[in-house]
Design an enzyme around this catalytic site. Structure first.
Site, mmCIF file in Angstrom:
data_model
loop_
_atom_site.group_PDB
_atom_site.id
_atom_site.type_symbol
_atom_site.label_atom_id
_atom_site.label_comp_id
_atom_site.label_asym_id
_atom_site.label_seq_id
_atom_site.Cartn_x
_atom_site.Cartn_y
_atom_site.Cartn_z
ATOM 1 N N SER A 1 -3.305 18.450 8.304
ATOM 2 C CA SER A 1 -3.992 18.394 7.536
ATOM 3 C C SER A 1 -2.578 19.420 6.633
ATOM 4 O O SER A 1 -1.462 19.465 6.518
ATOM 5 C CB SER A 1 -4.864 18.875 7.024
ATOM 6 O OG SER A 1 -5.703 18.744 5.867
ATOM 7 N N ASN A 2 -3.606 19.908 5.508
ATOM 8 C CA ASN A 2 -2.574 21.252 4.571
ATOM 9 C C ASN A 2 -2.783 21.883 3.852
ATOM 10 O O ASN A 2 -4.667 21.660 3.681
ATOM 11 C CB ASN A 2 -0.997 20.709 3.517
ATOM 12 C CG ASN A 2 -2.092 19.527 2.831
ATOM 13 O OD1 ASN A 2 -3.172 19.906 1.633
ATOM 14 N ND2 ASN A 2 -1.907 17.890 2.626
ATOM 15 N N GLY A 3 -2.782 23.536 3.435
ATOM 16 C CA GLY A 3 -3.518 24.445 2.814
ATOM 17 C C GLY A 3 -3.760 23.983 2.031
ATOM 18 O O GLY A 3 -4.503 25.104 0.360
ATOM 19 N N ALA B 1 -2.923 16.682 -2.305
ATOM 20 C CA ALA B 1 -2.061 16.996 -1.004
ATOM 21 C C ALA B 1 -2.322 16.110 -0.366
ATOM 22 O O ALA B 1 -2.952 16.655 0.103
ATOM 23 C CB ALA B 1 -2.057 18.717 -1.360
#
Ligand code: CTP
Length: 225
Positions: free
Chosen positions: A37-39, A104
């Site tokens: 995943s991402n932030g 995102a």
């Protein structure tokens, strides 16, 4: 569209603007407990949804996992993976007047998701990753002429060059170029600084400013365009 939030067809008010927004990260599971995943916090997408509701629009917010309260008045569709985000957006896209893709989306997923928790072997481990579907590109490819499609470009260098490339390649009307390397703005921050680029060559910069103000700027501009 007019600025009072209505779609005018043949000189008559047809319906209130219907807006589809994607927000937050996606999670691409490796096994039942681990994921790529991402932030992304979802703050920019949620601010856009809140601003769109305040304009009297009908808002569908398709959101990856975030720690934000649902914007009152928006219909929130909670999803996890890129595949699920596309499946949820697809019928909503055909009904919308404006699509803003802020999510995102993870660019890769594991080729296979392990049914049980992966156990460590003690040595190195290799993961085989395959690209996820590009939700924005897939949907924009079948856009009707009167629909307006807006993407975001998260970049750490050559901001406007890369953003313009995405504007053209994904056949968008507008792209919000977002420098995510600047401290205090962009991904996961409360503020943002953006450059809005249009397919007719328009260029409008805004911020740094709180994300709700950036959201209002974006919706004002794309409606006028
Ligand atoms: N996007 C999408 N589906 C993907 C990847 C991106 O819908 N699988 C959308 C994002 O929501 C955003 C735009 O495409 O509106 C650009 O996303 P970004 O992450 O900046 O770029 P990518 O197209 O993923 O390219 P790269 O990671 O190589 O910069």
């Amino acid at each position: 569209m007019d600025t009072a939030g209505c779609v005018i067809m043949s000189g008559r008010v047809s319906h209130c603007i219907r807006c589809l927004i994607t927000a937050g990260p996606t999670r691409e599971h490796l096994d039942p407990v681990r994921f790529l995943s991402n932030g992304s916090s979802g703050k920019m997408g949620y601010a856009l949804a809140a601003d769109a509701v305040a304009r009297g629009w009908q808002v569908d917010l398709v959101s990856g996992p975030v720690a934000l309260p649902p914007p009152p008045g928006a219909t929130v569709h909670a999803v996890v993976s890129a595949d699920e985000m596309l499946r949820t957006c697809s019928p909503l896209f055909d009904m919308c007047d404006l699509f803003v893709a802020v999510a995102a989306v993870a660019d890769y997923r594991a080729r296979t998701i392990a049914a049980g928790k992966l156990k460590k072997s003690g040595g190195p481990m290799q993961l085989e990753l395959v690209p996820t579907v590009d939700i924005l590109k897939t949907l924009a490819a079948r856009k009707r002429p009167e629909q307006v499609v807006v993407g975001f470009a998260a970049e750490t260098r050559d901001l406007e060059d890369y953003a313009r490339r995405k504007l053209t390649e994904k056949k968008l009307d507008w792209i919000v170029a977002n420098d995510v390397s600047r401290p205090g703005v962009g991904m996961n921050a409360d503020d943002n600084a953006v450059v809005l680029l249009g397919r007719k060559g328009e260029r409008k910069a805004y911020g740094p400013a709180p994300k709700p103000a950036v959201a209002a700027f974006i919706l004002d501009q794309v409606l006028q365009g």
